[in-house]
Design an enzyme around this catalytic site. Structure first.
Site, PDB file in Angstrom:
ATOM      1  N   ASP A  34     -23.410 -78.926 -35.910  1.00 59.11           N
ATOM      2  CA  ASP A  34     -22.455 -80.421 -35.272  1.00 59.11           C
ATOM      3  C   ASP A  34     -21.168 -79.895 -35.930  1.00 59.11           C
ATOM      4  O   ASP A  34     -20.964 -79.364 -36.938  1.00 59.11           O
ATOM      5  CB  ASP A  34     -23.053 -82.178 -35.902  1.00 59.11           C
ATOM      6  CG  ASP A  34     -22.552 -82.855 -35.461  1.00 59.11           C
ATOM      7  OD1 ASP A  34     -21.732 -82.531 -34.552  1.00 59.11           O
ATOM      8  OD2 ASP A  34     -22.582 -84.174 -36.273  1.00 59.11           O
ATOM      9  N   TRP A  65     -13.514 -80.211 -35.650  1.00 54.73           N
ATOM     10  CA  TRP A  65     -12.974 -79.125 -35.847  1.00 54.73           C
ATOM     11  C   TRP A  65     -12.223 -78.969 -34.489  1.00 54.73           C
ATOM     12  O   TRP A  65     -11.267 -78.217 -34.816  1.00 54.73           O
ATOM     13  CB  TRP A  65     -13.827 -78.242 -35.550  1.00 54.73           C
ATOM     14  CG  TRP A  65     -13.586 -76.423 -35.874  1.00 54.73           C
ATOM     15  CD1 TRP A  65     -13.601 -76.042 -37.369  1.00 54.73           C
ATOM     16  CD2 TRP A  65     -12.712 -75.778 -35.165  1.00 54.73           C
ATOM     17  NE1 TRP A  65     -12.720 -74.612 -37.375  1.00 54.73           N
ATOM     18  CE2 TRP A  65     -12.926 -74.655 -36.321  1.00 54.73           C
ATOM     19  CE3 TRP A  65     -12.790 -76.085 -33.590  1.00 54.73           C
ATOM     20  CZ2 TRP A  65     -11.255 -73.116 -35.512  1.00 54.73           C
ATOM     21  CZ3 TRP A  65     -11.822 -74.605 -33.145  1.00 54.73           C
ATOM     22  CH2 TRP A  65     -11.610 -73.339 -33.922  1.00 54.73           C
ATOM     23  N   ARG A 122     -12.260 -80.119 -27.094  1.00 53.17           N
ATOM     24  CA  ARG A 122     -13.124 -80.113 -27.607  1.00 53.17           C
ATOM     25  C   ARG A 122     -13.806 -79.416 -27.697  1.00 53.17           C
ATOM     26  O   ARG A 122     -14.157 -78.178 -28.422  1.00 53.17           O
ATOM     27  CB  ARG A 122     -14.400 -81.509 -27.225  1.00 53.17           C
ATOM     28  CG  ARG A 122     -14.010 -82.322 -27.710  1.00 53.17           C
ATOM     29  CD  ARG A 122     -14.916 -83.331 -26.961  1.00 53.17           C
ATOM     30  NE  ARG A 122     -16.249 -83.243 -27.659  1.00 53.17           N
ATOM     31  CZ  ARG A 122     -16.246 -83.961 -28.413  1.00 53.17           C
ATOM     32  NH1 ARG A 122     -15.609 -84.281 -29.706  1.00 53.17           N
ATOM     33  NH2 ARG A 122     -18.244 -83.257 -28.832  1.00 53.17           N
ATOM     34  N   ASN A 154     -26.909 -86.053 -24.877  1.00 53.77           N
ATOM     35  CA  ASN A 154     -25.917 -84.908 -25.284  1.00 53.77           C
ATOM     36  C   ASN A 154     -25.457 -85.118 -23.257  1.00 53.77           C
ATOM     37  O   ASN A 154     -24.327 -84.775 -22.768  1.00 53.77           O
ATOM     38  CB  ASN A 154     -25.770 -83.456 -25.764  1.00 53.77           C
ATOM     39  CG  ASN A 154     -25.510 -83.569 -27.551  1.00 53.77           C
ATOM     40  OD1 ASN A 154     -26.598 -82.125 -27.747  1.00 53.77           O
ATOM     41  ND2 ASN A 154     -24.957 -84.255 -27.955  1.00 53.77           N
ATOM     42  N   TRP A 155     -26.760 -85.001 -22.330  1.00 52.67           N
ATOM     43  CA  TRP A 155     -26.236 -84.901 -21.149  1.00 52.67           C
ATOM     44  C   TRP A 155     -24.759 -86.523 -20.751  1.00 52.67           C
ATOM     45  O   TRP A 155     -24.847 -86.643 -19.692  1.00 52.67           O
ATOM     46  CB  TRP A 155     -27.181 -85.710 -20.259  1.00 52.67           C
ATOM     47  CG  TRP A 155     -28.362 -84.509 -20.130  1.00 52.67           C
ATOM     48  CD1 TRP A 155     -29.201 -84.315 -20.763  1.00 52.67           C
ATOM     49  CD2 TRP A 155     -27.845 -83.343 -19.477  1.00 52.67           C
ATOM     50  NE1 TRP A 155     -30.603 -83.292 -20.861  1.00 52.67           N
ATOM     51  CE2 TRP A 155     -29.233 -82.725 -19.817  1.00 52.67           C
ATOM     52  CE3 TRP A 155     -27.201 -82.757 -18.845  1.00 52.67           C
ATOM     53  CZ2 TRP A 155     -28.977 -81.288 -19.087  1.00 52.67           C
ATOM     54  CZ3 TRP A 155     -27.219 -81.606 -18.622  1.00 52.67           C
ATOM     55  CH2 TRP A 155     -28.719 -80.543 -18.858  1.00 52.67           C
ATOM     56  N   ARG A 186     -22.688 -87.061 -22.300  1.00 55.25           N
ATOM     57  CA  ARG A 186     -20.782 -86.851 -22.663  1.00 55.25           C
ATOM     58  C   ARG A 186     -19.871 -86.803 -21.075  1.00 55.25           C
ATOM     59  O   ARG A 186     -20.772 -85.803 -20.179  1.00 55.25           O
ATOM     60  CB  ARG A 186     -20.960 -85.371 -23.209  1.00 55.25           C
ATOM     61  CG  ARG A 186     -21.652 -85.495 -24.621  1.00 55.25           C
ATOM     62  CD  ARG A 186     -21.544 -84.408 -25.940  1.00 55.25           C
ATOM     63  NE  ARG A 186     -22.035 -84.170 -27.364  1.00 55.25           N
ATOM     64  CZ  ARG A 186     -21.197 -83.732 -28.281  1.00 55.25           C
ATOM     65  NH1 ARG A 186     -20.740 -82.860 -28.080  1.00 55.25           N
ATOM     66  NH2 ARG A 186     -21.809 -84.253 -29.633  1.00 55.25           N
ATOM     67  N   ARG A 218     -27.429 -79.674 -42.001  1.00 52.42           N
ATOM     68  CA  ARG A 218     -26.627 -80.196 -40.874  1.00 52.42           C
ATOM     69  C   ARG A 218     -25.480 -80.134 -41.003  1.00 52.42           C
ATOM     70  O   ARG A 218     -25.277 -80.347 -42.286  1.00 52.42           O
ATOM     71  CB  ARG A 218     -26.934 -81.837 -40.706  1.00 52.42           C
ATOM     72  CG  ARG A 218     -26.453 -82.731 -39.421  1.00 52.42           C
ATOM     73  CD  ARG A 218     -26.724 -83.480 -38.812  1.00 52.42           C
ATOM     74  NE  ARG A 218     -25.803 -83.988 -37.619  1.00 52.42           N
ATOM     75  CZ  ARG A 218     -26.181 -85.015 -36.709  1.00 52.42           C
ATOM     76  NH1 ARG A 218     -27.474 -85.317 -36.676  1.00 52.42           N
ATOM     77  NH2 ARG A 218     -25.035 -85.318 -35.892  1.00 52.42           N
ATOM     78  N   SER A 275     -30.488 -86.880 -36.047  1.00 52.27           N
ATOM     79  CA  SER A 275     -30.101 -87.375 -34.197  1.00 52.27           C
ATOM     80  C   SER A 275     -31.286 -86.923 -33.511  1.00 52.27           C
ATOM     81  O   SER A 275     -31.099 -85.502 -32.383  1.00 52.27           O
ATOM     82  CB  SER A 275     -29.040 -86.580 -33.905  1.00 52.27           C
ATOM     83  OG  SER A 275     -27.902 -86.888 -35.009  1.00 52.27           O
ATOM     84  N   GLU A 320     -37.177 -79.457 -46.544  1.00 55.15           N
ATOM     85  CA  GLU A 320     -35.677 -79.378 -47.491  1.00 55.15           C
ATOM     86  C   GLU A 320     -33.941 -79.460 -46.762  1.00 55.15           C
ATOM     87  O   GLU A 320     -33.688 -79.231 -45.659  1.00 55.15           O
ATOM     88  CB  GLU A 320     -35.551 -78.450 -48.448  1.00 55.15           C
ATOM     89  CG  GLU A 320     -36.335 -78.789 -49.373  1.00 55.15           C
ATOM     90  CD  GLU A 320     -36.608 -79.807 -50.408  1.00 55.15           C
ATOM     91  OE1 GLU A 320     -36.322 -80.915 -50.270  1.00 55.15           O
ATOM     92  OE2 GLU A 320     -37.894 -80.154 -50.270  1.00 55.15           O
TER      93      GLU A 320
HETATM   94  C1  IPE Z   1     -26.518 -83.335 -32.809  1.00 54.31           C
HETATM   95  O1  IPE Z   1     -25.550 -83.797 -32.807  1.00 54.31           O
HETATM   96  C2  IPE Z   1     -27.087 -82.723 -31.484  1.00 54.31           C
HETATM   97  C3  IPE Z   1     -26.701 -81.320 -31.559  1.00 54.31           C
HETATM   98  C4  IPE Z   1     -26.415 -80.620 -32.179  1.00 54.31           C
HETATM   99  C5  IPE Z   1     -27.009 -80.257 -30.568  1.00 54.31           C
HETATM  100  P1  IPE Z   1     -24.990 -84.755 -32.231  1.00 54.31           P
HETATM  101  O2  IPE Z   1     -23.234 -85.000 -32.021  1.00 54.31           O
HETATM  102  O3  IPE Z   1     -25.029 -85.088 -30.818  1.00 54.31           O
HETATM  103  O4  IPE Z   1     -25.184 -86.204 -32.632  1.00 54.31           O
HETATM  104  P2  IPE Z   1     -24.679 -87.808 -32.779  1.00 54.31           P
HETATM  105  O5  IPE Z   1     -24.444 -88.546 -31.793  1.00 54.31           O
HETATM  106  O6  IPE Z   1     -23.765 -87.513 -33.844  1.00 54.31           O
HETATM  107  O7  IPE Z   1     -25.484 -88.426 -33.820  1.00 54.31           O
HETATM  108  C1  IPE Z   2     -21.919 -80.407 -31.534  1.00 52.06           C
HETATM  109  O1  IPE Z   2     -20.396 -80.503 -32.468  1.00 52.06           O
HETATM  110  C2  IPE Z   2     -22.732 -79.281 -31.322  1.00 52.06           C
HETATM  111  C3  IPE Z   2     -23.073 -79.552 -29.572  1.00 52.06           C
HETATM  112  C4  IPE Z   2     -23.787 -81.402 -29.177  1.00 52.06           C
HETATM  113  C5  IPE Z   2     -23.688 -79.767 -29.093  1.00 52.06           C
HETATM  114  P1  IPE Z   2     -20.083 -81.677 -31.517  1.00 52.06           P
HETATM  115  O2  IPE Z   2     -19.869 -81.767 -30.022  1.00 52.06           O
HETATM  116  O3  IPE Z   2     -21.298 -82.959 -31.746  1.00 52.06           O
HETATM  117  O4  IPE Z   2     -18.907 -81.795 -32.559  1.00 52.06           O
HETATM  118  P2  IPE Z   2     -18.535 -83.039 -32.919  1.00 52.06           P
HETATM  119  O5  IPE Z   2     -19.473 -84.041 -33.743  1.00 52.06           O
HETATM  120  O6  IPE Z   2     -18.186 -84.460 -31.781  1.00 52.06           O
HETATM  121  O7  IPE Z   2     -17.169 -82.533 -34.014  1.00 52.06           O
HETATM  122 MG    MG Z   3     -20.978 -84.235 -32.955  1.00 52.98          MG
END
Ligand code: IPE
Ligand code: IPE
Ligand code: MG
Length: 252
Positions: free
Chosen positions: A29, A34, A42, A77-78, A80, A197, A205, A216
């Site tokens: 995550d 970053w 992104r 994540n769909w 997004r 994480r 998540s 752990e």
């Molecule tokens: C969890 O991260 C999913 C992956 C790393 C693939 P998310 O960024 O989707 O999780 P939330 O929304 O912060 O809980």
């Molecule tokens: C995790 O990074 C990668 C995926 C969920 C695919 P994020 O895209 O969730 O990055 P943040 O949490 O928005 O910084």
């Molecule tokens: Mg994230």
């Protein structure tokens, strides 16, 4: 990315080989944050995140971790923006195509866990090919959770088991934990011992809800693209300093 010659790196001397986690799972995550901090879109974070994962896989292999599971895309994540989802699907496919040869050479057994049927068909084809061509490899088992959701996985297992009961092939009394596990996407791979994480978020998540029962947990504020061997070393050192009690009484 081009394949770099991989030089085997020794396990740091403060870590005990016999107390390494057999299976490490990682919620990768913080890619978006970053990128934002660098003033980049992104998607650039996702691109950098691939290099981090490649390095972690190599490190696990070098140091003797037997299984690595990485959360690449959740069922949520769909939701997004379409451009980000499209970018990720294309990235997965491209990276898989580019890295397969090296993973074969390095004896990696690659598996994808999740609802793969909903992925773009060209990605599904690469996934199938990679799993087929590495299925007999004896090195590290590398699972990529793609369109993965722990709840969906549990419901899917229930449905398959219910259908067996309905057909008279299974008696409800014979449903136990080991039968249930055999119906999960992760069947055949041991539960994660250590779940990492990045980016400081203290939640699962929807990742490995069943399997992480006694994992752990290790959370670091480091964003995924910055996670490196040094951080992994720290996570392993923290793991080795803990007492896993599994509900029993400890050594106090
Ligand atoms: C969890 O991260 C999913 C992956 C790393 C693939 P998310 O960024 O989707 O999780 P939330 O929304 O912060 O809980
Ligand atoms: C995790 O990074 C990668 C995926 C969920 C695919 P994020 O895209 O969730 O990055 P943040 O949490 O928005 O910084
Ligand atoms: Mg994230």
């Amino acid at each position: 990315m081009t394949a770099k010659p991989s030089i085997l790196q020794e396990l740091p001397t403060d870590l005990h080989r016999d107390r390494l986690p057999k299976h490490v799972a990682v919620i990768m995550d913080g890619n978006g944050r970053w990128a934002k901090r660098q003033g980049l879109p992104r998607i650039m974070g996702h691109r950098r995140g691939v290099d981090t994962l490649k390095d972690l896989l190599r490190c696990c292999r070098d140091w003797g971790v037997q299984a690595l599971t990485a959360y690449a895309f959740s069922t949520e994540n769909w939701g997004r923006p379409l451009e980000e989802v499209d970018f990720l699907m294309t990235l997965f496919e491209r990276v898989l195509r580019q890295e397969l040869r090296e993973m074969k050479e390095e004896n990696v057994r690659i598996r994808f866990v999740g609802n793969l049927d909903a992925l773009p068909t060209s990605l599904q084809a690469e996934i199938e090919r990679s799993m087929l061509e590495t299925k007999d490899n004896q090195g590290i088992t590398f699972s990529v959770a793609t369109n993965y959701g722990g709840r969906q996985e549990i419901v899917r297992a229930c449905r398959a088991i219910a259908s067996q009961v309905q057909q008279g092939l299974l008696h409800p009394d014979n449903i136990d934990e080991s039968l249930f596990e055999r119906h999960l996407h992760t069947a055949g791979v041991c539960d994660p011992d250590l779940l990492i994480r990045t980016s400081g978020e203290m939640r699962l998540s929807n990742f490995l809800l069943w399997q992480a029962a006694y994992a752990e947990l290790y959370v670091t504020d480091t964003l995924w693209p910055d996670f490196d061997r040094h951080e992994f070393h720290q996570a392993l050192a923290s793991y080795q300093a803990r007492e896993r009690r599994f509900g029993k009484v400890g050594n106090v």
